[in-house]
Design a protein around this motif. Structure first.
Motif, PDB file in Angstrom:
ATOM      1  N   ALA A 144      -3.825  -3.265   2.041  1.00 19.78           N
ATOM      2  CA  ALA A 144      -3.152  -2.561   0.942  1.00 19.78           C
ATOM      3  C   ALA A 144      -4.012  -1.421   0.418  1.00 19.78           C
ATOM      4  N   VAL A 145      -5.301  -1.669   0.230  1.00 18.02           N
ATOM      5  CA  VAL A 145      -6.200  -0.636  -0.279  1.00 18.02           C
ATOM      6  C   VAL A 145      -6.308   0.522   0.718  1.00 18.02           C
ATOM      7  N   ALA A 146      -6.477   0.188   2.009  1.00 17.64           N
ATOM      8  CA  ALA A 146      -6.600   1.232   3.037  1.00 17.64           C
ATOM      9  C   ALA A 146      -5.308   2.044   3.147  1.00 17.64           C
ATOM     10  N   THR A 147      -4.163   1.371   3.076  1.00 16.23           N
ATOM     11  CA  THR A 147      -2.882   2.072   3.190  1.00 16.23           C
ATOM     12  C   THR A 147      -2.664   2.995   2.000  1.00 16.23           C
ATOM     13  N   VAL A 160       4.287  10.385   6.821  1.00 17.07           N
ATOM     14  CA  VAL A 160       3.282   9.630   6.068  1.00 17.07           C
ATOM     15  C   VAL A 160       2.669   8.518   6.909  1.00 17.07           C
ATOM     16  N   LEU A 161       3.510   7.687   7.518  1.00 17.80           N
ATOM     17  CA  LEU A 161       2.978   6.563   8.307  1.00 17.80           C
ATOM     18  C   LEU A 161       2.173   7.017   9.522  1.00 17.80           C
ATOM     19  N   PRO A 162       2.671   7.970  10.345  1.00 15.96           N
ATOM     20  CA  PRO A 162       1.836   8.417  11.476  1.00 15.96           C
ATOM     21  C   PRO A 162       0.500   9.012  11.032  1.00 15.96           C
ATOM     22  N   ALA A 163       0.513   9.793   9.942  1.00 17.57           N
ATOM     23  CA  ALA A 163      -0.734  10.393   9.473  1.00 17.57           C
ATOM     24  C   ALA A 163      -1.687   9.345   8.907  1.00 17.57           C
ATOM     25  N   SER A 164      -1.122   8.257   8.381  1.00 15.62           N
ATOM     26  CA  SER A 164      -1.941   7.211   7.757  1.00 15.62           C
ATOM     27  C   SER A 164      -2.376   6.137   8.739  1.00 15.62           C
ATOM     28  N   ALA A 165      -1.825   6.139   9.952  1.00 19.66           N
ATOM     29  CA  ALA A 165      -2.052   5.044  10.901  1.00 19.66           C
ATOM     30  C   ALA A 165      -3.526   4.749  11.174  1.00 19.66           C
ATOM     31  N   GLY A 205       0.813  -1.206   0.000  1.00 16.90           N
ATOM     32  CA  GLY A 205       0.000   0.000   0.000  1.00 16.90           C
ATOM     33  C   GLY A 205       0.851   1.262   0.000  1.00 16.90           C
ATOM     34  N   LEU A 206       1.977   1.237   0.713  1.00 16.94           N
ATOM     35  CA  LEU A 206       2.878   2.386   0.700  1.00 16.94           C
ATOM     36  C   LEU A 206       3.429   2.641  -0.699  1.00 16.94           C
ATOM     37  N   VAL A 207       3.864   1.565  -1.345  1.00 17.67           N
ATOM     38  CA  VAL A 207       4.396   1.723  -2.702  1.00 17.67           C
ATOM     39  C   VAL A 207       3.303   2.221  -3.642  1.00 17.67           C
ATOM     40  N   MET A 208       2.100   1.666  -3.510  1.00 10.16           N
ATOM     41  CA  MET A 208       0.992   2.100  -4.367  1.00 10.16           C
ATOM     42  C   MET A 208       0.658   3.566  -4.138  1.00 10.16           C
ATOM     43  N   GLY A 209       0.700   3.990  -2.871  1.00  7.73           N
ATOM     44  CA  GLY A 209       0.348   5.370  -2.563  1.00  7.73           C
ATOM     45  C   GLY A 209       1.413   6.366  -2.952  1.00  7.73           C
ATOM     46  N   LEU A 210       2.694   5.945  -2.883  1.00 12.10           N
ATOM     47  CA  LEU A 210       3.801   6.867  -3.156  1.00 12.10           C
ATOM     48  C   LEU A 210       4.215   6.890  -4.620  1.00 12.10           C
ATOM     49  N   VAL A 211       3.918   5.809  -5.343  1.00 11.67           N
ATOM     50  CA  VAL A 211       4.338   5.718  -6.752  1.00 11.67           C
ATOM     51  C   VAL A 211       3.087   5.466  -7.607  1.00 11.67           C
ATOM     52  N   PRO A 212       2.471   6.522  -8.130  1.00  7.06           N
ATOM     53  CA  PRO A 212       1.221   6.368  -8.895  1.00  7.06           C
ATOM     54  C   PRO A 212       1.283   5.351 -10.026  1.00  7.06           C
ATOM     55  N   GLU A 226      -6.226   5.069   9.266  1.00  2.00           N
ATOM     56  CA  GLU A 226      -6.826   4.375   8.137  1.00  2.00           C
ATOM     57  C   GLU A 226      -6.211   2.993   7.950  1.00  2.00           C
ATOM     58  N   ILE A 227      -4.903   2.882   8.228  1.00  2.00           N
ATOM     59  CA  ILE A 227      -4.265   1.572   8.129  1.00  2.00           C
ATOM     60  C   ILE A 227      -4.871   0.608   9.143  1.00  2.00           C
ATOM     61  N   LEU A 228      -5.110   1.094  10.356  1.00  5.95           N
ATOM     62  CA  LEU A 228      -5.722   0.245  11.376  1.00  5.95           C
ATOM     63  C   LEU A 228      -7.157  -0.129  11.012  1.00  5.95           C
ATOM     64  N   THR A 229      -7.849   0.753  10.288  1.00 12.20           N
ATOM     65  CA  THR A 229      -9.174   0.376   9.781  1.00 12.20           C
ATOM     66  C   THR A 229      -9.045  -0.792   8.800  1.00 12.20           C
ATOM     67  N   GLY A 230      -8.019  -0.734   7.947  1.00 13.09           N
ATOM     68  CA  GLY A 230      -7.759  -1.855   7.046  1.00 13.09           C
ATOM     69  C   GLY A 230      -7.405  -3.123   7.801  1.00 13.09           C
ATOM     70  N   VAL A 231      -6.659  -2.976   8.915  1.00 14.47           N
ATOM     71  CA  VAL A 231      -6.320  -4.141   9.735  1.00 14.47           C
ATOM     72  C   VAL A 231      -7.580  -4.743  10.344  1.00 14.47           C
ATOM     73  N   ARG A 232      -8.497  -3.895  10.795  1.00 19.27           N
ATOM     74  CA  ARG A 232      -9.773  -4.402  11.324  1.00 19.27           C
ATOM     75  C   ARG A 232     -10.492  -5.251  10.290  1.00 19.27           C
ATOM     76  N   LEU A 233     -10.557  -4.737   9.073  1.00 18.72           N
ATOM     77  CA  LEU A 233     -11.208  -5.490   8.002  1.00 18.72           C
ATOM     78  C   LEU A 233     -10.458  -6.785   7.719  1.00 18.72           C
ATOM     79  N   ALA A 234      -9.127  -6.715   7.742  1.00 19.16           N
ATOM     80  CA  ALA A 234      -8.319  -7.901   7.450  1.00 19.16           C
ATOM     81  C   ALA A 234      -8.538  -8.991   8.496  1.00 19.16           C
ATOM     82  N   VAL A 235      -8.590  -8.595   9.767  1.00 23.20           N
ATOM     83  CA  VAL A 235      -8.822  -9.576  10.828  1.00 23.20           C
ATOM     84  C   VAL A 235     -10.198 -10.224  10.662  1.00 23.20           C
ATOM     85  N   GLY A 236     -11.193  -9.412  10.328  1.00 21.76           N
ATOM     86  CA  GLY A 236     -12.531  -9.963  10.116  1.00 21.76           C
ATOM     87  C   GLY A 236     -12.564 -10.951   8.968  1.00 21.76           C
TER      88      GLY A 236
END
Length: 267
Positions: A151-154, A184-189, A95-102, A191-201
């Motif tokens: 990946a999508v959330a990140t 980038v990572l602290p500001a994205s944390a 997700g980081l690579v996708m977000g940083l490199v269009p 939304e990333i944790l929202t993606g983790v919630r979905l991933a765990v589910g």
């Protein structure tokens, strides 16, 4: 003020407890009304008895079919833990690579979306062909199921970071890696944790499918074995245990999300 705050904090707990009690009462009423035979809809008491029996290692069956409920739950949680952990690592990195490199996002995002749309059972058989029927296909299944939402959330979180923060970090002499780790990572944390919630589910809902292949030692194996012998109380017990532990895990992730971003929802 403190008294009012404690009352507001206690209200959600009381509301949830009341909802659970109402559901149990409705369940018991349906059983007493005998709309369905007990083999189809056992009562809460029968499920409780199944819980006690499955938790008793000295009942002559070692709990249920050779393993206690706690042992089975531990096996399933270990699989979910490994699968989710690896999936989160892959998802955050991708997700980081996708977000940083269009250009990378343009190429990779359709494949991630494709995987996210597939139900786990669709590729379980393929993983069994590739890796056999031991532990590997179960964990790989959960990895493949868990990483797309992360990946999508990140990627979405990274592209949404305020550019002024990034430019300010560059102006202060931060390297590209420093900007990623400190801005980038602290500001994205959150939304990333929202993606983790979905991933765990997704991973937890997939563990039963993973345990259909030589997974008799897990909670999903218990559910499937009970289904074969029409032990509906044990099936319901397994579903309740999966649901309750999933709820507890989700609550822990929410608490972590609030700790990481206490400002969220207040601005």
């Amino acid at each position: 003020m403190a008294h009012n705050g404690s009352r507001r904090g206690a209200y959600p707990v009381l509301a949830r407890a009341g909802a659970v009690l109402a559901l149990l009462a409705l369940w018991e009423l349906l059983v007493l009304a005998e709309f369905w035979p007990p083999v189809v809809l056992p009562g809460p008491g029968q499920v409780w008895d199944a819980l006690l029996a499955a938790s008793d290692a000295g009942n002559g069956q070692g709990g249920y079919a050779g393993s206690t409920l706690a042992e089975r739950l531990g096996v399933s949680l270990r699989r979910v833990g490994y699968g989710t952990a690896y999936g989160v690592l892959v998802g955050v990195a991708l997700g980081l690579v996708m977000g940083l490199v269009p250009p990378v996002r343009a190429v990779v995002e359709p494949f991630v979306t494709f995987l996210r749309a597939l139900p786990p059972l669709a590729y379980l058989s393929l993983l069994v062909i590739w890796f056999g029927i031991d532990e590997e296909p179960k964990v790989y299944l959960l990895v493949v199921a868990a990483f797309p939402p992360v990946a999508v959330a990140t990627a979405a979180a990274v592209t949404g970071v305020n550019r002024q923060y990034v430019e300010a970090a560059h102006a202060l002499g931060a390297s590209r890696l420093g900007v990623v780790t400190t801005v980038v990572l602290p500001a994205s944390a959150p939304e990333i944790l929202t993606g983790v919630r979905l991933a765990v589910g997704v991973a937890y809902s997939s563990v039963v499918a993973a345990e259909t292949v030589n997974g008799a030692d897990g909670i999903g194996g218990m559910v499937l074995n009970a289904q074969r012998y029409n032990q509906t109380a044990v099936v319901l017990l397994g579903l309740v245990v999966i649901g309750v532990t999933g709820l507890l895990i989700d609550t822990a992730i929410l608490a972590l999300q609030r700790a990481v971003s206490p400002w969220r929802g207040r601005a």
